[in-house]
Design a protein around this motif. Structure first.
Motif, mmCIF file in Angstrom:
data_model
loop_
_atom_site.group_PDB
_atom_site.id
_atom_site.type_symbol
_atom_site.label_atom_id
_atom_site.label_comp_id
_atom_site.label_asym_id
_atom_site.label_seq_id
_atom_site.Cartn_x
_atom_site.Cartn_y
_atom_site.Cartn_z
ATOM 1 N N VAL A 1 0.695 -1.744 0.095
ATOM 2 C CA VAL A 1 -0.106 -0.115 0.121
ATOM 3 C C VAL A 1 0.817 1.216 -0.270
ATOM 4 C CG1 VAL A 1 -1.921 -0.851 1.169
ATOM 5 C CG2 VAL A 1 0.076 0.440 2.228
ATOM 6 N N GLU A 2 2.059 0.885 -0.062
ATOM 7 C CA GLU A 2 3.018 2.511 0.107
ATOM 8 C C GLU A 2 2.629 2.669 -1.123
ATOM 9 O OE1 GLU A 2 4.413 4.315 1.918
ATOM 10 O OE2 GLU A 2 3.632 3.070 3.893
ATOM 11 N N LYS A 3 2.862 1.524 -1.455
ATOM 12 C CA LYS A 3 2.935 2.483 -3.455
ATOM 13 C C LYS A 3 1.161 2.331 -4.301
ATOM 14 C CE LYS A 3 5.457 0.080 -8.059
ATOM 15 N NZ LYS A 3 5.761 -1.335 -8.579
ATOM 16 N N ASP A 4 0.289 1.833 -4.028
ATOM 17 C CA ASP A 4 -0.341 1.421 -4.245
ATOM 18 C C ASP A 4 -1.104 1.447 -3.594
ATOM 19 O OD1 ASP A 4 -0.114 1.438 -7.648
ATOM 20 O OD2 ASP A 4 0.798 -0.267 -6.974
ATOM 21 N N SER A 5 -2.643 2.263 -3.686
ATOM 22 C CA SER A 5 -4.342 1.437 -3.686
ATOM 23 C C SER A 5 -4.689 0.447 -4.016
ATOM 24 C CB SER A 5 -5.039 2.952 -2.870
ATOM 25 O OG SER A 5 -5.024 3.703 -4.038
ATOM 26 N N PHE A 6 -5.800 -0.095 -3.288
ATOM 27 C CA PHE A 6 -6.603 -1.437 -3.646
ATOM 28 C C PHE A 6 -7.964 -1.132 -3.780
ATOM 29 C CE2 PHE A 6 -2.184 -3.198 -3.529
ATOM 30 C CZ PHE A 6 -1.904 -3.693 -4.130
ATOM 31 N N LEU A 7 -8.842 -1.538 -4.286
ATOM 32 C CA LEU A 7 -10.162 -1.388 -4.102
ATOM 33 C C LEU A 7 -10.808 -2.467 -4.045
ATOM 34 C CD1 LEU A 7 -13.007 -0.193 -4.419
ATOM 35 C CD2 LEU A 7 -12.827 0.417 -7.209
ATOM 36 N N LEU A 8 -11.572 -3.557 -3.529
ATOM 37 C CA LEU A 8 -12.400 -4.744 -3.601
ATOM 38 C C LEU A 8 -14.150 -3.904 -3.650
ATOM 39 C CD1 LEU A 8 -11.604 -8.033 -3.345
ATOM 40 C CD2 LEU A 8 -12.006 -6.784 -0.599
ATOM 41 N N PHE A 9 -14.752 -5.361 -4.197
ATOM 42 C CA PHE A 9 -15.431 -5.421 -3.848
ATOM 43 C C PHE A 9 -16.078 -6.503 -3.309
ATOM 44 C CE2 PHE A 9 -17.323 -1.909 -7.247
ATOM 45 C CZ PHE A 9 -16.867 -1.072 -6.656
ATOM 46 N N TYR A 10 -17.496 -7.113 -2.848
ATOM 47 C CA TYR A 10 -17.949 -8.613 -2.369
ATOM 48 C C TYR A 10 -19.541 -8.298 -2.930
ATOM 49 C CZ TYR A 10 -16.387 -6.709 1.756
ATOM 50 O OH TYR A 10 -16.293 -6.004 2.971
ATOM 51 N N ILE A 11 -20.168 -9.096 -2.949
ATOM 52 C CA ILE A 11 -20.963 -9.199 -2.461
ATOM 53 C C ILE A 11 -21.360 -10.634 -1.644
ATOM 54 C CG2 ILE A 11 -23.807 -9.661 -3.185
ATOM 55 C CD1 ILE A 11 -22.174 -8.349 -5.845
ATOM 56 N N ASN A 12 -22.559 -10.303 -0.711
ATOM 57 C CA ASN A 12 -22.721 -11.179 0.759
ATOM 58 C C ASN A 12 -24.017 -12.136 0.383
ATOM 59 O OD1 ASN A 12 -20.057 -11.492 1.626
ATOM 60 N ND2 ASN A 12 -20.382 -9.652 2.693
ATOM 61 N N GLN A 13 -23.404 -12.920 1.003
ATOM 62 C CA GLN A 13 -24.974 -14.605 0.379
ATOM 63 C C GLN A 13 -25.531 -13.654 2.200
ATOM 64 O OE1 GLN A 13 -22.617 -17.546 1.557
ATOM 65 N NE2 GLN A 13 -24.188 -18.716 2.934
ATOM 66 N N PRO A 14 -27.138 -13.940 2.492
ATOM 67 C CA PRO A 14 -27.519 -13.416 3.980
ATOM 68 C C PRO A 14 -26.460 -13.554 4.995
ATOM 69 C CG PRO A 14 -29.278 -14.416 2.080
ATOM 70 C CD PRO A 14 -27.966 -14.519 2.260
ATOM 71 N N SER A 15 -26.067 -12.882 5.851
ATOM 72 C CA SER A 15 -24.976 -12.652 6.735
ATOM 73 C C SER A 15 -25.548 -10.942 7.087
ATOM 74 C CB SER A 15 -23.742 -12.124 6.467
ATOM 75 O OG SER A 15 -23.534 -11.619 5.845
ATOM 76 N N ILE A 16 -25.080 -11.148 9.288
ATOM 77 C CA ILE A 16 -24.898 -9.661 8.698
ATOM 78 C C ILE A 16 -23.512 -9.892 9.909
ATOM 79 C CG2 ILE A 16 -25.938 -8.774 11.775
ATOM 80 C CD1 ILE A 16 -28.237 -10.199 11.664
ATOM 81 N N ILE A 17 -23.202 -8.458 9.505
ATOM 82 C CA ILE A 17 -21.508 -8.202 9.836
ATOM 83 C C ILE A 17 -22.096 -7.673 11.126
ATOM 84 C CG2 ILE A 17 -19.730 -6.997 8.618
ATOM 85 C CD1 ILE A 17 -21.011 -9.843 7.300
ATOM 86 N N ILE A 18 -20.993 -7.795 12.127
ATOM 87 C CA ILE A 18 -21.261 -7.888 12.695
ATOM 88 C C ILE A 18 -20.158 -6.531 13.458
ATOM 89 C CG2 ILE A 18 -20.864 -7.463 15.766
ATOM 90 C CD1 ILE A 18 -24.050 -8.872 14.148
ATOM 91 N N GLY A 19 -20.425 -4.988 14.026
ATOM 92 C CA GLY A 19 -18.548 -4.486 14.426
ATOM 93 C C GLY A 19 -17.825 -4.501 15.879
ATOM 94 N N ARG A 20 -16.683 -4.380 15.396
ATOM 95 C CA ARG A 20 -15.943 -5.051 16.313
ATOM 96 C C ARG A 20 -15.539 -5.229 17.684
ATOM 97 N NH1 ARG A 20 -9.674 -5.809 15.431
ATOM 98 N NH2 ARG A 20 -8.765 -6.892 16.741
ATOM 99 N N ASN A 21 -16.989 -3.600 18.244
ATOM 100 C CA ASN A 21 -16.702 -4.155 19.794
ATOM 101 C C ASN A 21 -18.228 -4.153 20.025
ATOM 102 O OD1 ASN A 21 -13.710 -2.580 19.570
ATOM 103 N ND2 ASN A 21 -14.304 -1.080 19.095
ATOM 104 N N GLN A 22 -19.215 -4.748 18.842
ATOM 105 C CA GLN A 22 -20.326 -5.068 19.670
ATOM 106 C C GLN A 22 -20.626 -6.026 20.823
ATOM 107 O OE1 GLN A 22 -22.811 -3.720 15.695
ATOM 108 N NE2 GLN A 22 -23.399 -2.774 17.109
#
Length: 330
Positions: free
Chosen positions: A28-49
């Protein structure tokens, strides 16, 4: 900037592993990156939750929805096949972390080209016509960071509400509660109908200033092996998805035909501690024996079932079935 193709994978436990692996290994010092993704039904929980607090366990289990904890903070979000997720991975230059505008503006510009008038609202939400279409979060480590967000393209709104619905009478928690806003789907705001795949390509083309300018980064076989290993060791582990929840106190009570039962639990790192069971039922046996069997076990349906496997529940609780007791505790 390079675009990382996730090869159409919809398992959130793999996609989050791709994101973490890319963050830790890409230059990442040299380049930046982009990622796309589509998830099946899921709940993505915050780190501190507190995972248990954020999900409607009955709805989630009945509908096969996968709860997964992410690295970044913030609130819980519902994902399904109508939700496009983006992640910008870059170096943490001291000015980018918490600067959500820097990473949401390219997306807002792309939406504008499709006729959707959107804007960054508050700290980390994107609104269109006054309704939320995107929530964003960030994570930073060792001079690296990612800023990722959702794009509600054609999400099942009813499922969002049902999956994240929580009975406030059940839990008293020190965890961070999600802020739920009025939401809408981008598909409803478009002048010209398109699929989520076409929408994804339009966003990409806008960010790279033309489809012909998209630079693809191909993950190697070794990369994929490492990603699957990371997924197995972190994102597929109960301890990560549930056990990292903050400590909370819980009280469940219910009046059955044979009498009332009141269960008090301290749950710490996903494990049951200081279990106390009260009630005015007429049972046979020392309740301390049941409390001891539950103490130290995982606070999950499977953990409770295993703890009570050898217990004659109707005997101890005056006719209450094992299934009724498990449902009460969990």
């Amino acid at each position: 900037m390079y675009f990382i193709d996730n090869k159409g994978i919809t398992d959130p436990r793999i996609n989050l592993a791709i994101e973490e692996y890319a963050l830790n290994t890409m230059d990442v010092e040299k380049d930046s990156f982009l990622l796309f993704y589509i998830n099946q039904p899921s709940i993505i929980i915050g780190r501190n939750q507190n995972t248990i607090e954020e999900i409607n366990t009955d709805f989630v289990e009945t509908n096969g929805i996968i709860p997964v904890r992410r690295l970044s903070g913030g609130g819980a979000v519902y994902h399904d096949l109508g939700n496009l997720n983006y992640s910008f991975l870059t170096k943490d230059d001291g000015e980018s972390f918490r600067n959500f505008k820097k990473f949401t503006q390219p997306v807002i510009d792309a939406l504008a080209k499709m006729g959707v008038n959107a804007e960054l609202s508050g700290r980390n939400d994107i609104l269109a016509e006054g309704k939320k279409i995107s929530g964003n979060a960030q994570f930073s480590t060792r001079g690296r960071m990612f800023s990722h967000g959702t794009l509600m393209f054609d999400t099942e709104i009813d499922a969002v509400v049902s999956a994240l619905k929580v009975s406030k009478e059940k839990i008293e928690s020190k965890g961070i509660k999600s802020i739920r806003s009025r939401v809408t789907n981008i598909k409803e705001l478009l002048d010209n109908p398109m699929t989520i795949e076409q929408f994804r390509l339009e966003i990409l083309a806008s960010i790279f200033e033309g489809k012909e300018n998209i630079q693809y980064w191909e993950l190697t076989e070794q990369d994929w092996e490492n990603i699957h290993k990371l997924s197995e060791e972190r994102y597929q582990q109960w301890d990560w998805n549930y056990g990292k929840s903050p400590k909370f106190n819980m009280k469940h009570s219910h009046r059955f035909p044979v009498g009332g039962v009141d269960v008090r639990l301290d749950v710490n790192r996903g494990m049951m501690e200081e279990v106390k069971i009260f009630g005015d039922f007429f049972g046979v046996g020392d309740m301390a024996e049941v409390e001891q069997l539950l103490t130290g076990k995982p606070y999950s349906k499977e953990g409770i079932e295993a703890a009570l496997a050898t217990v004659d529940v109707p005997k101890y609780f005056g006719g209450i079935t094992k299934e009724e007791l498990i449902q009460l505790i969990y």
